[in-house]
Scaffold this active site. Sequence first.
Site, PDB file in Angstrom:
ATOM      1  CG  ASP A   1      -1.701  -1.309   1.330  1.00 18.30           C
ATOM      2  OD1 ASP A   1      -2.435  -1.623   0.392  1.00 18.30           O
ATOM      3  OD2 ASP A   1      -1.553  -2.001   2.346  1.00 18.30           O
TER       4      ASP A   1
ATOM      5  CG  HIS B   1      -3.178  -5.277   3.250  1.00 17.58           C
ATOM      6  ND1 HIS B   1      -2.793  -4.338   2.325  1.00 17.58           N
ATOM      7  CD2 HIS B   1      -3.386  -6.423   2.563  1.00 17.58           C
ATOM      8  CE1 HIS B   1      -2.753  -4.910   1.119  1.00 17.58           C
ATOM      9  NE2 HIS B   1      -3.114  -6.171   1.243  1.00 17.58           N
TER      10      HIS B   1
END
Length: 337
Positions: free
Chosen positions: A164, A192
């Site tokens: 990310d 996540h």
Amino acid sequence: MVNINNDEPIRVVVTGAAGQIAYSLISMIANGDVFGKEQSVILHLLDILPAMGVLEGVCMEIDDLALPLVKGYVKTIEPEVAFKDVDAAFLVGAMPRREGMERKDLLSANVKIFKVQGEALDKYAKKDVKVLVVGNPANTNALICSFYAPSIPKENFTAMTRLDQNRAQSAIAKRLNTCVSSVKNVTIWGNHSSTQFPDVYNAKVELSGKSNGVYSSINDSEWLENDFIKTIQTRGAAVIQARKMSSAMSAAKAAVDHMHDWWLGTPEGTWVSMGVLSDGSYGVPKDLIFSMPVSISKKQWKIVEGLKITDFAKSKLDLTAKELLEEKEEAMAVCNA
């Protein structure tokens, strides 16, 4: 000529070793991209029985790579073999979410997997083993794995949010028409998942030889607080829609980045994002595996303190913390059943 450390190879386990992510990851570990170009390795490759034929092919390719750092490999379906004396663990294998599957069903299936792996780490791995959970839901899987490995410090269990971070850095660099290496200190907060918060309020970018704030450089808070965040939160789904398969190459690279920085440290004044055990910093509930900004020295991570958290950011942190608390509660209910 590179001086290869032949005397003391480290042992590195990769689970889900016949899978897509591992296919990219193993070659990068073997090539020295993670632990350094002088550190030899012995690879421990774990998967399930139906995958052993594919794993045999992977091992043939390891042979054919002819890399001097690889001092051997073990392929196995047995956790006690896979985790024996390992220094580092990439836990890639997990139960993927299938169509129609409820989150609680996914958590329940993964508790079983990470219970076995946690117990094996506890019994067979080195006590200073560095564990990176890649398989989703990564944060809660890391928490469960740690729960079943009480003899290993909880700080040694981390979840991957580096993918990310890499996605966010790349998006900022593209927006500013600059190199991704010019963008520093992007933070991913929380889970996540689609509740994660990519935060560039404290990030810097080097433009024309000067270091500037990302917010002021982009000068478009509407984009930064809406489209940018949504793009990063949903990037995995977008890749699946385009590729018809999940992110593999970029996930493997992120796993390499995460473990490389954990092993070798972060440059002075910079930080990276890792899912780590929360200590109450930034008002995050304690004892969640929560993505935080961390600096690393001598293989020890430390949460970066004193960053500015806006009211907007605080609302995002609260949202992702709520999801992680719910996941933890559901997972622990399975553990205690």
